[in-house]
Design a protein around this motif. Structure first.
Motif, mmCIF file in Angstrom:
data_model
loop_
_atom_site.group_PDB
_atom_site.id
_atom_site.type_symbol
_atom_site.label_atom_id
_atom_site.label_comp_id
_atom_site.label_asym_id
_atom_site.label_seq_id
_atom_site.Cartn_x
_atom_site.Cartn_y
_atom_site.Cartn_z
ATOM 1 N N LEU A 17 -27.018 -5.672 -2.896
ATOM 2 C CA LEU A 17 -26.974 -6.639 -2.131
ATOM 3 C C LEU A 17 -28.138 -7.900 -2.272
ATOM 4 O O LEU A 17 -27.842 -8.947 -2.428
ATOM 5 C CB LEU A 17 -27.489 -6.299 -0.652
ATOM 6 N N GLN A 18 -29.369 -7.354 -2.917
ATOM 7 C CA GLN A 18 -30.320 -8.204 -3.263
ATOM 8 C C GLN A 18 -30.127 -8.952 -4.462
ATOM 9 O O GLN A 18 -30.150 -10.128 -4.449
ATOM 10 C CB GLN A 18 -31.624 -7.469 -3.630
ATOM 11 N N ASP A 19 -29.240 -8.453 -5.417
ATOM 12 C CA ASP A 19 -28.699 -9.055 -6.506
ATOM 13 C C ASP A 19 -27.946 -10.136 -6.320
ATOM 14 O O ASP A 19 -27.880 -11.339 -6.881
ATOM 15 C CB ASP A 19 -28.124 -8.139 -7.631
ATOM 16 N N ALA A 82 -18.723 -18.910 -3.050
ATOM 17 C CA ALA A 82 -17.933 -18.471 -2.057
ATOM 18 C C ALA A 82 -17.538 -16.934 -2.380
ATOM 19 O O ALA A 82 -17.428 -16.204 -1.337
ATOM 20 C CB ALA A 82 -16.666 -19.101 -1.691
ATOM 21 N N MET A 83 -17.215 -16.781 -3.493
ATOM 22 C CA MET A 83 -16.748 -15.321 -4.020
ATOM 23 C C MET A 83 -18.013 -14.295 -3.725
ATOM 24 O O MET A 83 -17.845 -13.235 -3.417
ATOM 25 C CB MET A 83 -16.406 -15.641 -5.162
ATOM 26 N N LEU A 84 -19.063 -14.833 -4.170
ATOM 27 C CA LEU A 84 -20.312 -14.087 -4.254
ATOM 28 C C LEU A 84 -20.557 -13.589 -2.767
ATOM 29 O O LEU A 84 -20.822 -12.365 -2.401
ATOM 30 C CB LEU A 84 -21.559 -14.611 -4.792
ATOM 31 N N MET A 85 -20.338 -14.421 -1.749
ATOM 32 C CA MET A 85 -20.908 -14.527 -0.341
ATOM 33 C C MET A 85 -19.585 -13.318 0.153
ATOM 34 O O MET A 85 -19.909 -12.719 0.981
ATOM 35 C CB MET A 85 -20.663 -15.668 0.388
ATOM 36 N N GLU A 86 -18.486 -13.345 -0.177
ATOM 37 C CA GLU A 86 -17.514 -12.357 0.169
ATOM 38 C C GLU A 86 -17.763 -11.192 -0.471
ATOM 39 O O GLU A 86 -17.590 -10.153 0.464
ATOM 40 C CB GLU A 86 -15.942 -12.859 -0.472
ATOM 41 N N LYS A 89 -20.504 -9.684 1.723
ATOM 42 C CA LYS A 89 -20.114 -9.395 2.972
ATOM 43 C C LYS A 89 -19.397 -7.703 3.009
ATOM 44 O O LYS A 89 -19.680 -6.963 3.949
ATOM 45 C CB LYS A 89 -19.090 -10.300 3.844
ATOM 46 N N LYS A 90 -18.507 -7.660 2.216
ATOM 47 C CA LYS A 90 -17.891 -6.553 1.898
ATOM 48 C C LYS A 90 -18.876 -5.407 1.746
ATOM 49 O O LYS A 90 -18.802 -4.270 2.037
ATOM 50 C CB LYS A 90 -16.776 -6.400 0.722
ATOM 51 N N GLU A 97 -21.564 1.289 6.718
ATOM 52 C CA GLU A 97 -21.037 2.554 7.202
ATOM 53 C C GLU A 97 -21.662 3.685 6.074
ATOM 54 O O GLU A 97 -21.675 4.771 7.012
ATOM 55 C CB GLU A 97 -19.445 2.279 6.576
ATOM 56 N N PHE A 98 -22.211 3.331 5.105
ATOM 57 C CA PHE A 98 -22.936 4.540 4.595
ATOM 58 C C PHE A 98 -23.944 4.855 5.245
ATOM 59 O O PHE A 98 -24.364 6.251 5.422
ATOM 60 C CB PHE A 98 -23.107 4.029 3.172
#
Length: 114
Positions: A17-19, A82-86, A89-90, A97-98
């Protein structure tokens, strides 16, 4: 999963997430640089000479050649962000969930009372 595996997975999620956030931030800075250069070049005569750094080599071009390339690069960077932000989010949903599955709160596992 063992406690060590859970801890390693937790740390891996945090690092991923940080990366993603760091890369998106770097690209946001690139977008701002592109905007500044585009705003500076737009009022110039299309035939005016300018220089562009391509793969470490400074090349002489005209404004009419460079400006469309800068705009295309800016648009491409915007799409990558936009792809990185998607992805972020995933990954964040997977991380939540983990944490829920393994009773992790504030980075610490909680052991349910018996």
């Amino acid at each position: 999963m063992s406690e060590a595996e859970i801890s390693a997975t937790f740390n891996r999620f945090k690092q991923e997430l940080q990366d993603l956030a760091t890369k998106a931030g770097e690209l946001e800075l690139d977008i701002e640089e592109h905007k500044l250069v585009i705003e500076t070049m737009e009022p110039l005569e299309p035939s005016r000479t300018c220089f562009r750094l391509i793969n470490g080599i400074l090349v002489e071009r005209s404004v009419k050649e460079v400006l469309p390339a800068l705009k295309a690069n800016k648009d491409g960077i915007t799409k990558v962000i936009a792809m990185l932000m998607e992805q972020y989010k995933k990954k964040e949903i997977d991380f939540q969930e983990f944490q829920k599955k393994h009773n992790i709160r504030d980075g610490k596992m909680t052991i349910p009372a018996k």
